[in-house]
Design a protein around this motif. Structure first.
Motif, PDB file in Angstrom:
ATOM      1  N   ARG A  98       0.368   7.616   2.511  1.00  0.00           N
ATOM      2  CA  ARG A  98       1.108   6.820   1.532  1.00  0.00           C
ATOM      3  C   ARG A  98       1.691   5.581   2.221  1.00  0.00           C
ATOM      4  O   ARG A  98       2.260   5.679   3.306  1.00  0.00           O
ATOM      5  CB  ARG A  98       2.229   7.671   0.954  1.00  0.00           C
ATOM      6  CG  ARG A  98       2.754   7.192  -0.359  1.00  0.00           C
ATOM      7  CD  ARG A  98       3.701   8.232  -0.895  1.00  0.00           C
ATOM      8  NE  ARG A  98       4.170   7.874  -2.213  1.00  0.00           N
ATOM      9  CZ  ARG A  98       5.000   8.609  -2.909  1.00  0.00           C
ATOM     10  NH1 ARG A  98       5.442   9.749  -2.415  1.00  0.00           N
ATOM     11  NH2 ARG A  98       5.403   8.220  -4.097  1.00  0.00           N
ATOM     12  N   HIS A 115      -0.505   4.882  -8.165  1.00  0.00           N
ATOM     13  CA  HIS A 115      -0.570   4.277  -6.837  1.00  0.00           C
ATOM     14  C   HIS A 115      -1.775   3.353  -6.748  1.00  0.00           C
ATOM     15  O   HIS A 115      -2.784   3.559  -7.426  1.00  0.00           O
ATOM     16  CB  HIS A 115      -0.725   5.356  -5.759  1.00  0.00           C
ATOM     17  CG  HIS A 115       0.498   6.178  -5.533  1.00  0.00           C
ATOM     18  ND1 HIS A 115       0.846   7.228  -6.353  1.00  0.00           N
ATOM     19  CD2 HIS A 115       1.462   6.108  -4.571  1.00  0.00           C
ATOM     20  CE1 HIS A 115       1.970   7.771  -5.908  1.00  0.00           C
ATOM     21  NE2 HIS A 115       2.372   7.117  -4.833  1.00  0.00           N
ATOM     22  N   LEU A 128       0.208  14.132  -6.657  1.00  0.00           N
ATOM     23  CA  LEU A 128       0.686  12.785  -6.984  1.00  0.00           C
ATOM     24  C   LEU A 128      -0.261  12.068  -7.930  1.00  0.00           C
ATOM     25  O   LEU A 128       0.161  11.398  -8.863  1.00  0.00           O
ATOM     26  CB  LEU A 128       0.796  11.942  -5.706  1.00  0.00           C
ATOM     27  CG  LEU A 128       2.034  12.020  -4.857  1.00  0.00           C
ATOM     28  CD1 LEU A 128       1.927  10.968  -3.757  1.00  0.00           C
ATOM     29  CD2 LEU A 128       3.289  11.791  -5.671  1.00  0.00           C
ATOM     30  N   GLU A 129      -1.548  12.173  -7.643  1.00  0.00           N
ATOM     31  CA  GLU A 129      -2.564  11.464  -8.420  1.00  0.00           C
ATOM     32  C   GLU A 129      -3.677  12.433  -8.797  1.00  0.00           C
ATOM     33  O   GLU A 129      -4.688  12.567  -8.106  1.00  0.00           O
ATOM     34  CB  GLU A 129      -3.130  10.275  -7.609  1.00  0.00           C
ATOM     35  CG  GLU A 129      -2.136   9.163  -7.348  1.00  0.00           C
ATOM     36  CD  GLU A 129      -1.656   8.455  -8.619  1.00  0.00           C
ATOM     37  OE1 GLU A 129      -2.198   8.746  -9.710  1.00  0.00           O
ATOM     38  OE2 GLU A 129      -0.733   7.637  -8.517  1.00  0.00           O
ATOM     39  N   ASN A 167       4.783   1.048  -7.120  1.00  0.00           N
ATOM     40  CA  ASN A 167       4.592   2.501  -7.058  1.00  0.00           C
ATOM     41  C   ASN A 167       3.984   3.016  -5.759  1.00  0.00           C
ATOM     42  O   ASN A 167       3.708   4.201  -5.636  1.00  0.00           O
ATOM     43  CB  ASN A 167       3.745   2.953  -8.251  1.00  0.00           C
ATOM     44  CG  ASN A 167       4.418   2.645  -9.573  1.00  0.00           C
ATOM     45  OD1 ASN A 167       5.644   2.673  -9.675  1.00  0.00           O
ATOM     46  ND2 ASN A 167       3.634   2.318 -10.579  1.00  0.00           N
ATOM     47  N   GLY A 168       3.761   2.129  -4.795  1.00  0.00           N
ATOM     48  CA  GLY A 168       3.174   2.589  -3.540  1.00  0.00           C
ATOM     49  C   GLY A 168       1.667   2.681  -3.610  1.00  0.00           C
ATOM     50  O   GLY A 168       1.066   2.518  -4.673  1.00  0.00           O
TER      51      GLY A 168
END
Lengths: 244, 386
Positions: free
Chosen positions: B132, B234, B119-120, B79-80
């Motif tokens: 990222r 992530h 994203l988070e 997921n990076g």
């Protein structure tokens, strides 16, 4: 965990078996921290008291599923089981290998048939986040940025549900909770060939809803719920066939 | 003609990857380990598939190894990762980070605070900037088992719970085999091979001591703590020089915060230090404040096999090295591989297999970049032929 708090003295009564020799119990009296995990004490037996002790372990934080054992007769993932939760100062912890698996040596059991069945039902260890939802107890995290996130699935294949299952105890051919849960995760709609694997004598109709599997599962897989869901899937497929 | 025989000591990442490589190159491979697969450092590794970003400023050699090996297959959450700045010191490091990643060819994408939080959502709301990177999380045991399974499918034999009690030396002082103790049935026997590969990670010194020699190894444990909620998809890294508790990884239903850096004498049992556990919560909460609302699920440690004898644990390179003891100590038949990261296991195996081939004057190319691994479950399903 190593702390400056009061230490306890506990006895570890450990199942031993080597080769074809008869099994017996060894007792080790040890100073422990009540906030240590049972696996820490077992590893210290090996490190400082008896190098011949064999046990399975790898990740020490409940992601690998290797260290399932019976602790005072109950299936526990020993790497996350606090000593203070299973014994008192001066007491005894009895450690046995998992039930319903052949014993290789001491606390090490043979998982090959179990892994064979997990592979047969195609249980996926990496799946899209949205798919790994158990019952209504969890909510999927929404995927960000249009990207579908993947994650390691809940079942860590520890075998503890097989060990706790009363049907597996009397019938070694019963596929068992984790395997049927794996088939449910794979889904009959995606893998129709699973129908004949699970809809048979030693498949999902054998389950007597004892729910021991869900009680001992360290990873919230809820195999009992999944077996019931799989029954619904099978019944619905049969129903559809009637009217085709 | 019978196949050349190689004995590998250690069924951690390096050992199983080397077994896979050598089995593909046509060797008769036997792996011995005193415990089950990945029972030492490998099984307890944090689980970060490194992009190399963590080392891009201070340890470029290791950073490049990581990004080149960043696509290891198998049981991975791909997921990076994010490198996150919370304060001015992090922001100042950011410039070096951008330069370092560029120099090491690590692709980065700059995110504004609101993009990172979208994203988070559990990230510290005071995030100043995020980058990222192609990080991921892997399942340590299943990754090791995938290599072991594939090696086994190509003929490698595994003797687990089998401890090496001594090296067998010939009249010239060269290594020709090992003495072992099978702990499952209390039997002792000897194994002979053309080359013995010492792939015991932090424990390599215990094997080389059996030959009366030393390698520069600095075993450096670190503590990790797992919490019982999955707060991120992530891998979250602190945008600053490597330090305690600067990485939070998602894994199944958990997040895992790591790690610390200390030194020990006895490698066989390293206690988890309570202060380090508390520090992981503090440091983890700087990145994901909601960690404070979770329950601790497990605290554990792993011992890094760092190379070299000078400097402190944090400043030692994460790169790896393969020692042919014929060249370093005049002892033939023994090769030691250590150092490195889980992320670079395939490259470590390639290097070691190259050294083995060179020693035996065998010309066989490495194919582990092309050959896919089989299911980790095959390790248990395949017979262990003798």
């Amino acid at each position: 965990m190593s702390t400056t708090k009061t230490k306890w003295t506990v006895n570890l009564k450990v199942y031993r078996k080597k080769g074809q020799k008869a099994p017996y119990y060894d007792q080790f009296t040890m100073e422990v921290d009540p906030d240590e995990y049972v696996l820490d004490a077992i590893e210290r037996i090996w490190a400082f008291h008896d190098r011949s002790l064999t046990f399975r372990h790898a990740c020490h934080h409940s992601t690998c599923g290797a260290c399932g054992m019976l602790v005072n007769g109950v299936e526990k993932l020993t790497c996350i089981t606090y000593i203070r939760d299973v014994v008192e100062d001066g007491g005894t912890i009895v450690i046995d290998p998992l039930r319903n698996f052949p014993i290789i040596s001491d606390l090490v059991v043979d998982m090959s048939l179990f892994f064979d069945r997990m592979e047969m039902v195609g249980q996926r260890q990496v799946i899209p986040i949205a798919e790994e939802i158990v019952g209504s107890s969890q909510k999927a995290q929404s995927a960000g940025n249009g990207k579908e996130y993947l994650r390691l699935s809940d079942c860590i294949e520890c075998g503890m549900c097989i060990s706790a299952c009363p049907i597996a105890a009397t019938n070694p051919d019963y596929l068992g909770p984790a395997v049927l849960a794996g088939a449910q995760q794979s889904g009959l709609d995606k893998k129709p060939e699973l129908l004949q694997i699970v809809d048979q004598e030693n498949g999902l109709w054998r389950c007597h809803s004892a729910y021991e599997c869900t009680a001992v599962c360290p990873s919230n897989v809820d195999p009992a719920w999944r077996i019931m869901d799989l029954r619904r899937q099978v019944t619905s497929q049969r129903f559809k066939r009637l009217f085709r | 003609m019978s196949k050349p025989k190689v004995i590998i000591i250690g069924a951690g990442f390096t050992g199983v990857a080397t077994a896979h490589d050598l089995a593909l190159r046509g060797f008769d491979v036997t792996v011995v380990d005193r415990g089950p697969i990945a029972n030492g450092t490998s099984g307890r590794t944090h689980g970060l598939l490194h992009s190399g970003g963590r080392y891009a400023v201070n340890d470029k050699e290791s950073a490049i190894e990581c990004i080149e090996e960043n696509t290891i297959p198998g049981v991975i959450e791909p997921n990076g990762g994010l490198f996150v700045a919370i304060n001015e010191s992090d922001m100042a490091y950011g410039e070096d980070f951008i330069e370092g990643c560029e120099a090491c060819h690590i692709p980065i994408e700059e995110l504004k605070p609101q993009q990172a939080l979208k994203l988070e959502p559990n990230l510290n709301p005071n995030v100043l900037v995020a980058f990222r990177v192609p990080d991921g999380t892997f399942d340590p045991l299943r990754l090791a088992m995938s290599f072991a399974a594939t090696a086994k499918s190509n003929g490698a034999k595994f003797k687990l719970f089998t401890e090496v009690t001594g090296l067998i030396l010939n009249g010239q002082g060269n290594v020709t085999g090992i003495k072992v103790w099978d702990r499952t049935n209390d039997e002792r026997y000897e194994l002979y091979g053309d080359v013995v590969v010492n792939a015991t990670g932090a424990w390599v010194g215990e094997i080389t001591a059996m030959a009366g020699v030393d390698v520069p190894i600095r075993p450096t444990p670190g503590v990790m703590v797992a919490f019982d909620q999955r707060l991120t998809n992530h891998a979250i890294n602190r945008l600053n020089k490597p330090g305690d508790g600067d990485i939070v990884l998602p894994q199944r239903q958990m997040v895992v915060v790591g790690t610390t850096s200390f030194e020990v004498q006895d490698l066989d049992y390293v206690p988890v230090i309570e202060d380090h556990v508390k520090l992981m919560l503090e440091r983890g909460a700087e990145l994901l404040p909601t960690i404070r609302n979770t329950n601790m699920r497990g605290a554990y440690m792993a011992t890094r096999p760092l190379l070299g004898s000078g400097g402190s644990g944090r400043s030692i390179s994460r790169t790896f090295k393969c020692f042919d003891h014929k060249e370093t100590h005049g002892i033939d038949g023994l090769v030691t591989i250590t150092g490195g990261k889980a992320t670079t296991l395939r490259a470590m195996a390639e290097k070691t297999a190259d050294v083995v081939c060179e020693k035996l004057n065998i010309s066989a190319a490495c194919t582990t970049k092309e050959v896919p691994l089989i299911s980790y479950r095959e390790f248990y399903r395949l017979p262990n032929d003798d």
